[in-house]
Write an enzyme that holds these catalytic residues in place. Sequence first.
Site, PDB file in Angstrom:
ATOM      1  N   CYS A   1       0.388  -3.140  -8.497  1.00  0.00           N
ATOM      2  CA  CYS A   1       0.571  -2.770  -7.091  1.00  0.00           C
ATOM      3  C   CYS A   1       2.009  -2.384  -6.755  1.00  0.00           C
ATOM      4  O   CYS A   1       2.251  -1.755  -5.722  1.00  0.00           O
ATOM      5  CB  CYS A   1       0.106  -3.910  -6.193  1.00  0.00           C
ATOM      6  SG  CYS A   1      -1.660  -4.296  -6.369  1.00  0.00           S
TER       7      CYS A   1
ATOM      8  N   HIS B   1       3.161  -2.745   0.861  1.00  0.00           N
ATOM      9  CA  HIS B   1       1.940  -2.646   0.069  1.00  0.00           C
ATOM     10  C   HIS B   1       0.807  -3.250   0.883  1.00  0.00           C
ATOM     11  O   HIS B   1       0.940  -4.341   1.447  1.00  0.00           O
ATOM     12  CB  HIS B   1       2.114  -3.402  -1.250  1.00  0.00           C
ATOM     13  CG  HIS B   1       0.842  -3.626  -1.991  1.00  0.00           C
ATOM     14  ND1 HIS B   1      -0.072  -2.623  -2.229  1.00  0.00           N
ATOM     15  CD2 HIS B   1       0.322  -4.749  -2.553  1.00  0.00           C
ATOM     16  CE1 HIS B   1      -1.099  -3.112  -2.891  1.00  0.00           C
ATOM     17  NE2 HIS B   1      -0.883  -4.397  -3.099  1.00  0.00           N
TER      18      HIS B   1
ATOM     19  N   ASN C   1      -7.021  -2.564  -0.371  1.00  0.00           N
ATOM     20  CA  ASN C   1      -5.892  -2.602  -1.289  1.00  0.00           C
ATOM     21  C   ASN C   1      -6.090  -1.497  -2.324  1.00  0.00           C
ATOM     22  O   ASN C   1      -6.954  -1.597  -3.187  1.00  0.00           O
ATOM     23  CB  ASN C   1      -5.823  -3.972  -1.962  1.00  0.00           C
ATOM     24  CG  ASN C   1      -4.644  -4.101  -2.923  1.00  0.00           C
ATOM     25  OD1 ASN C   1      -4.010  -3.122  -3.293  1.00  0.00           O
ATOM     26  ND2 ASN C   1      -4.376  -5.325  -3.352  1.00  0.00           N
TER      27      ASN C   1
END
Length: 323
Positions: A114, A250, A280
């Site tokens: 990520c 993020h 996500n």
Amino acid sequence: MSQARIAGTGSYLPRRVMTNAELECLVDTSDEWILERTGIAQRHIAADGETCADLAEQAARAAMAAAGPDNGSIDLVIVATSTPEHVFPSTACRLVERLGLPGGVIAFDVAAACSGFVYALDIANRFIRTGGAHRALVIGAEVFSRILDWSDRSTCVLFGDGSGAVVLEASDQAGILSTHLHADGRQTSLLNVPWGVGQGYEALEAERGTVSMRGNEVFRVAVRTLGGLVDETLKANGLERGDVDWLVPHQANIRIMDATARKLGLPAERMVSTVARHGNTSAASIPLALDEAVRDGRIQRGELLLLEAFGAGFTWGSALIRY
């Protein structure tokens, strides 16, 4: 040395939208539970046959169009992804061909989960500042739905597919002011895909690897780590919390994002949040959010942006940008 300035942004989301109501039919969960714990209401899922390179190409074309007509000068392509189209060649090399870029450009992928886009941005910035490149295409692209166990309610509700991109160019104007990258491999068991070519042919044939995550423990580490990252970034630039105009985090979990915004003392409307609609999207989440806020007019030239991410590895990083 030159500065690295964002010249254009772009993004792409697959057409298919999966709502929380659909997930209620797959696993023992509820729309209310998912929203309360994560802030996610829906996510986009790549179509059969739609690859990481397909998503990356669309975002790249949008960023190149936004950056202007001098796209023939792109001499560096970096793709951040954990779900590449092939083991090799890299997705970045595939894009060189697809986008019609000249042979001889630098092209490679970055795998930092990520945090991948922030890592890739840092690398491109260093290339430009040292004269190794003059115009860079930096992309985060993921088809995370391909590595999910759709019977695991702790992970399948979290992730989605998508891609975001920026064009960086050499400039005498302030752009990327600083970047801060870190990693710690001592807690890999908390978040990983425990499968790969190193396990041999029989293991590869036996099953497809899927995400394994101990969510509560990851949450605690992420909140603590990102808090320290905010302090590090501000201190390195001699700034106070109130100096930051926008937080572009993020998009992992609304609770983690809110905790970081509180650390900065930023009101909710100064944090770019797409997690409710995108879920996500791993390395794609920051450039997706950035592109949305640029295109709808929230983020304006001259404003100060803080990008930050935390991912498997563990990896984490930030970029302070004068947009």
